[in-house]
Design a protein around this motif. Structure first.
Motif, PDB file in Angstrom:
ATOM      1  N   ARG A 403       0.844  -1.197   0.000  1.00 18.00           N
ATOM      2  CA  ARG A 403       0.000   0.000   0.000  1.00 18.00           C
ATOM      3  C   ARG A 403       0.880   1.248   0.000  1.00 18.00           C
ATOM      4  NH1 ARG A 403      -2.407  -0.396   6.233  1.00 18.00           N
ATOM      5  NH2 ARG A 403      -0.498   0.308   7.302  1.00 18.00           N
ATOM      6  N   GLN A 404       0.300   2.331  -0.449  1.00 15.04           N
ATOM      7  CA  GLN A 404       1.009   3.608  -0.456  1.00 15.04           C
ATOM      8  C   GLN A 404       0.513   4.446   0.709  1.00 15.04           C
ATOM      9  OE1 GLN A 404       0.223   6.262  -3.813  1.00 15.04           O
ATOM     10  NE2 GLN A 404       2.413   6.708  -3.983  1.00 15.04           N
ATOM     11  N   ARG A 405       1.450   4.993   1.470  1.00 13.21           N
ATOM     12  CA  ARG A 405       1.091   5.740   2.672  1.00 13.21           C
ATOM     13  C   ARG A 405       0.326   7.027   2.325  1.00 13.21           C
ATOM     14  NH1 ARG A 405       6.553   4.351   3.293  1.00 13.21           N
ATOM     15  NH2 ARG A 405       6.936   2.752   4.899  1.00 13.21           N
ATOM     16  N   PRO A 406      -0.527   7.468   3.238  1.00 16.86           N
ATOM     17  CA  PRO A 406      -1.227   8.740   3.019  1.00 16.86           C
ATOM     18  C   PRO A 406      -0.246   9.898   2.938  1.00 16.86           C
ATOM     19  CG  PRO A 406      -2.279   7.466   4.759  1.00 16.86           C
ATOM     20  CD  PRO A 406      -0.987   6.787   4.461  1.00 16.86           C
ATOM     21  N   GLY A 407      -0.635  10.923   2.202  1.00 14.97           N
ATOM     22  CA  GLY A 407       0.209  12.102   2.109  1.00 14.97           C
ATOM     23  C   GLY A 407       0.245  12.669   0.707  1.00 14.97           C
ATOM     24  N   PRO A 408       1.060  13.660   0.473  1.00 17.33           N
ATOM     25  CA  PRO A 408       1.073  14.366  -0.814  1.00 17.33           C
ATOM     26  C   PRO A 408       1.520  13.514  -1.989  1.00 17.33           C
ATOM     27  CG  PRO A 408       2.881  15.095   0.610  1.00 17.33           C
ATOM     28  CD  PRO A 408       1.973  14.266   1.454  1.00 17.33           C
ATOM     29  N   GLN A 409       2.263  12.405  -1.748  1.00 20.49           N
ATOM     30  CA  GLN A 409       2.674  11.530  -2.844  1.00 20.49           C
ATOM     31  C   GLN A 409       1.618  10.509  -3.220  1.00 20.49           C
ATOM     32  OE1 GLN A 409       6.932  10.474  -1.378  1.00 20.49           O
ATOM     33  NE2 GLN A 409       6.915  10.147  -3.592  1.00 20.49           N
ATOM     34  N   HIS A 428     -11.695  10.521  -6.543  1.00 19.48           N
ATOM     35  CA  HIS A 428     -10.618  10.828  -5.602  1.00 19.48           C
ATOM     36  C   HIS A 428      -9.797  12.026  -6.042  1.00 19.48           C
ATOM     37  CE1 HIS A 428      -7.352   9.079  -8.126  1.00 19.48           C
ATOM     38  NE2 HIS A 428      -8.256   8.169  -8.477  1.00 19.48           N
ATOM     39  N   ASP A 429      -9.093  12.575  -5.096  1.00 18.12           N
ATOM     40  CA  ASP A 429      -8.082  13.602  -5.312  1.00 18.12           C
ATOM     41  C   ASP A 429      -6.936  12.975  -6.103  1.00 18.12           C
ATOM     42  OD1 ASP A 429      -6.539  15.899  -5.078  1.00 18.12           O
ATOM     43  OD2 ASP A 429      -6.025  15.553  -2.975  1.00 18.12           O
ATOM     44  N   THR A 430      -5.945  13.739  -6.486  1.00 19.94           N
ATOM     45  CA  THR A 430      -4.807  13.189  -7.210  1.00 19.94           C
ATOM     46  C   THR A 430      -3.551  13.988  -6.903  1.00 19.94           C
ATOM     47  OG1 THR A 430      -3.912  12.691  -9.414  1.00 19.94           O
ATOM     48  CG2 THR A 430      -5.331  14.621  -9.228  1.00 19.94           C
ATOM     49  N   ASN A 431      -2.421  13.329  -7.003  1.00 19.28           N
ATOM     50  CA  ASN A 431      -1.132  14.012  -6.852  1.00 19.28           C
ATOM     51  C   ASN A 431      -0.568  14.431  -8.205  1.00 19.28           C
ATOM     52  OD1 ASN A 431      -0.564  11.458  -7.807  1.00 19.28           O
ATOM     53  ND2 ASN A 431       1.263  11.162  -6.548  1.00 19.28           N
ATOM     54  N   GLN A 432      -1.341  14.236  -9.263  1.00 23.95           N
ATOM     55  CA  GLN A 432      -0.914  14.621 -10.608  1.00 23.95           C
ATOM     56  C   GLN A 432      -1.833  15.712 -11.134  1.00 23.95           C
ATOM     57  OE1 GLN A 432      -1.040  10.482 -12.201  1.00 23.95           O
ATOM     58  NE2 GLN A 432       1.130  10.776 -12.638  1.00 23.95           N
ATOM     59  N   ARG A 433      -1.624  16.924 -10.692  1.00 24.45           N
ATOM     60  CA  ARG A 433      -2.516  18.032 -11.028  1.00 24.45           C
ATOM     61  C   ARG A 433      -2.353  18.517 -12.471  1.00 24.45           C
ATOM     62  NH1 ARG A 433      -6.250  17.874  -7.515  1.00 24.45           N
ATOM     63  NH2 ARG A 433      -6.834  19.965  -8.184  1.00 24.45           N
ATOM     64  N   SER A 434      -1.238  18.169 -13.104  1.00 27.84           N
ATOM     65  CA  SER A 434      -0.975  18.702 -14.441  1.00 27.84           C
ATOM     66  C   SER A 434      -2.017  18.241 -15.462  1.00 27.84           C
ATOM     67  CB  SER A 434       0.418  18.287 -14.911  1.00 27.84           C
ATOM     68  OG  SER A 434       0.518  16.874 -15.001  1.00 27.84           O
ATOM     69  N   PHE A 435      -2.656  17.087 -15.217  1.00 27.75           N
ATOM     70  CA  PHE A 435      -3.636  16.581 -16.187  1.00 27.75           C
ATOM     71  C   PHE A 435      -4.798  17.551 -16.378  1.00 27.75           C
ATOM     72  CE2 PHE A 435      -1.609  12.475 -15.221  1.00 27.75           C
ATOM     73  CZ  PHE A 435      -1.456  11.982 -16.505  1.00 27.75           C
ATOM     74  N   PHE A 436      -5.124  18.351 -15.364  1.00 30.88           N
ATOM     75  CA  PHE A 436      -6.281  19.239 -15.484  1.00 30.88           C
ATOM     76  C   PHE A 436      -6.019  20.397 -16.435  1.00 30.88           C
ATOM     77  CE2 PHE A 436      -6.828  17.287 -11.232  1.00 30.88           C
ATOM     78  CZ  PHE A 436      -7.964  16.563 -11.532  1.00 30.88           C
ATOM     79  N   GLY A 437      -4.768  20.589 -16.823  1.00 27.62           N
ATOM     80  CA  GLY A 437      -4.444  21.599 -17.820  1.00 27.62           C
ATOM     81  C   GLY A 437      -4.616  21.104 -19.246  1.00 27.62           C
ATOM     82  N   ARG A 438      -4.875  19.822 -19.406  1.00 33.13           N
ATOM     83  CA  ARG A 438      -5.065  19.252 -20.730  1.00 33.13           C
ATOM     84  C   ARG A 438      -6.521  19.334 -21.156  1.00 33.13           C
ATOM     85  NH1 ARG A 438      -1.693  13.529 -20.193  1.00 33.13           N
ATOM     86  NH2 ARG A 438       0.281  14.422 -19.421  1.00 33.13           N
TER      87      ARG A 438
END
Length: 538
Positions: A403-409, A428-438
């Motif tokens: 599993r991946q730990r909670p947090g900004p990553q 869900h939220d995402t740590n890859q915000r750049s996609f919203f610019g596409r």
């Protein structure tokens, strides 16, 4: 009247109690009266009792070739309920009720319905034959009445749940059809003396469908008038103005043409830059018939949906890459989303369910497929992969898991929204915000990433934004908060849709339009000219 009427009343009441009656069926229509077929003593001098025997004999035979077995059984049920009395023909023959039905059938193509499902010319030929007007026999009358009833059943089914079964053209539409609603509507509308109103209300009544209906008429008229010109790479401002105006966009002057092009781009989900890039050229050269068929296909998709979505609900249109949240019928929240990639089985399915929980600072537990196809192969060649991605081995319910730990990553960001479903899909939220610019945002494994997750959490929980952000930024890890009131979530697929009363087109990101386009009306898409063809888009 007594026995048959009570039988219908009991049936409709039981369906209503089961929650299966569509919204318009349960609404009281003022000044309407109950129509009782058995009250008609004769048709053209032939007694009703004699006609009843002829109808019973006809419905026991095979159906016309254009009537499915399921619909023929509905025809039989209607006649059994009304003791085989004629449902459409009156003492004077073909009068108001039958004529109203025929008029409704004649306009079915305006809704992108294929009228070969109830061949109007053949029906008119039988119903309007001279023998129905003069020396009609019981068999003549029975045959005409049964044809009308079969067409009525077909029209009602098509309007209420769609003409095409989505499961036969796509395995990714999982919102169940409301088949029981057809039965209740058939009886309710047939009883109403104002049958024209009942037939009209079988179509979806929401504002988006109404706008799509108007635009379908508009684009059919464009096709009738010759379509629009092809745009070449060296198009002049004057030629571009001609192209835009052919679609209905008003270009006040040559100087404004690129500003109008930007409006056109926005309504086609393209980069809004007022420039003639490759994607804009391609979209400009989609022909008018294809656009009309696209609108017709999405009219059909509307008929697949429930008629009432609820007072508060979340609505995600996958091809538009957009989420809207509604309260009391009004849009109160809107945001971009990232949906499933179109390859390797990651497409986001169409379904509906109810959101039950919000999880703050979640662990990400990769699915078995992601583990097998992506993570475990990486671990063999990259020993630092888990540390770099803040992942760990853990014991959960007796099993050893990654599993991946909670947090900004974390791949899920700082909050996720759960609504149990068979597809393991959630928001869900995402740590890859750049996609919203596409502009095109099909990039996930199927789940839906949110541009503004804190706002959605505030909407579904009723919390102030500062409380939501506190729970996301520094609260307890993997904290599950149940919703006080579940919120319906609809994941849908519309490539022609309406926002703020304006028509938008979206890319058919999963290639689902082609099979549906061939199933809607428009063998030639020719329609009589209407005033809508002169409308200008501003």
């Amino acid at each position: 009247m007594g026995k048959a009427f009570r039988r219908v009343a009991i049936l409709v009441t039981s369906l209503a109690l089961a929650g299966l009656v569509v919204r318009y069926v349960t609404r009281q229509r003022p000044h309407s009266h109950v129509y009782v077929p058995q009250d008609v003593p004769d048709v053209l001098g032939v007694s009703t009792s004699t006609i009843q025997s002829a109808i019973a004999a006809r419905v026991d035979k095979a159906p016309p070739e254009w009537v499915s077995a399921e619909r023929w059984e509905r025809v039989r049920t209607l006649y059994r309920t009304y003791e085989e009395a004629p449902l459409w023909l009156e003492p004077e023959g073909v009068k108001e009720r039958a004529s109203t039905l025929l008029e409704g059938l004649a306009h079915a193509g305006d809704h992108a319905l294929r009228t070969d499902a109830y061949p109007i010319d053949s029906i008119r030929h039988v119903v309007n034959a001279k023998r129905i007007d003069s020396a009609a026999t019981a068999a003549d009358i029975a045959n005409a009445d049964v044809l009308l009833t079969a067409a009525y059943v077909g029209y009602a089914s098509d309007m209420l749940i769609g003409q095409v079964d989505p499961r036969r053209i796509s395995h990714s539409w999982h919102i169940p059809a409301r088949r029981a609603a057809v039965d209740s509507a058939l009886f309710q509308t047939l009883q109403d003396s104002s049958i024209g109103q009942g037939l009209a209300q079988m179509a979806p009544q929401d504002s988006e469908y109404v706008v799509l209906l108007r635009e379908y008429s508009h684009y059919r008229d464009i096709v009738t008038n010759g379509g629009w010109p092809v745009v070449s790479s060296g198009v002049s401002p004057e030629e571009l103005s001609t192209r835009l105006e052919a679609e209905g966009y008003s270009v006040p002057s040559e100087d404004s043409v690129f500003a109008v092009l930007a409006t056109w781009q926005r309504r086609h989900n393209l980069d809004v830059d007022g420039k003639l890039g490759r994607a804009t050229y391609a979209a400009l050269n989609v022909d008018a018939e294809t656009r009309a068929r696209q609108i017709g296909s999405n009219l059909e998709r509307h008929r697949w949906l429930p008629r009432a979505l609820g007072q508060r609900y979340v609505y995600v249109n996958v091809p538009a890459f957009h989420l809207d949240a509604f309260d009391s019928g009004q849009r109160v929240l809107s945001m971009k989303v990232v949906v499933g990639a179109e390859y390797n089985g990651h497409a986001t399915p169409v379904f509906s369910d109810s959101m039950r929980w919000v999880v703050f600072r979640p662990y990400w537990r990769p699915t078995q497929r992601i583990l097998k196809d992506e993570i475990l192969p990486r671990l063999k060649t990259d020993p630092a992969y888990m540390k770099r991605n803040d992942m760990e081995w853990a014991q959960e319910s007796g099993d050893r898991v990654i599993r991946q730990r909670p947090g900004p990553q974390n791949s899920l960001g700082l909050v996720k929204f759960l609504f149990p479903n068979d597809f393991d899909i959630y928001l869900h939220d995402t740590n890859q915000r750049s996609f919203f610019g596409r502009n095109t945002r099909a990039a996930s494994h199927g789940c839906i990433r949110l541009e503004r997750p804190a706002d959605l959490a505030s909407y579904v929980l009723g919390w102030p934004l500062d409380s939501v952000r506190a729970a996301m930024d520094s609260g307890r890890n993997d904290r599950t908060v149940p919703l006080v009131q579940r919120v319906p979530v609809y994941i849908v697929y519309f490539t022609a849709y309406v926002r703020d009363s304006e028509l938008y087109f979206a890319e058919d990101v999963y290639g689902r339009d082609d099979r549906l386009k061939s199933r809607v009306d428009l063998p030639s898409i020719v329609a009589p000219a209407r005033s809508a063809s002169s409308d200008k888009r501003t």
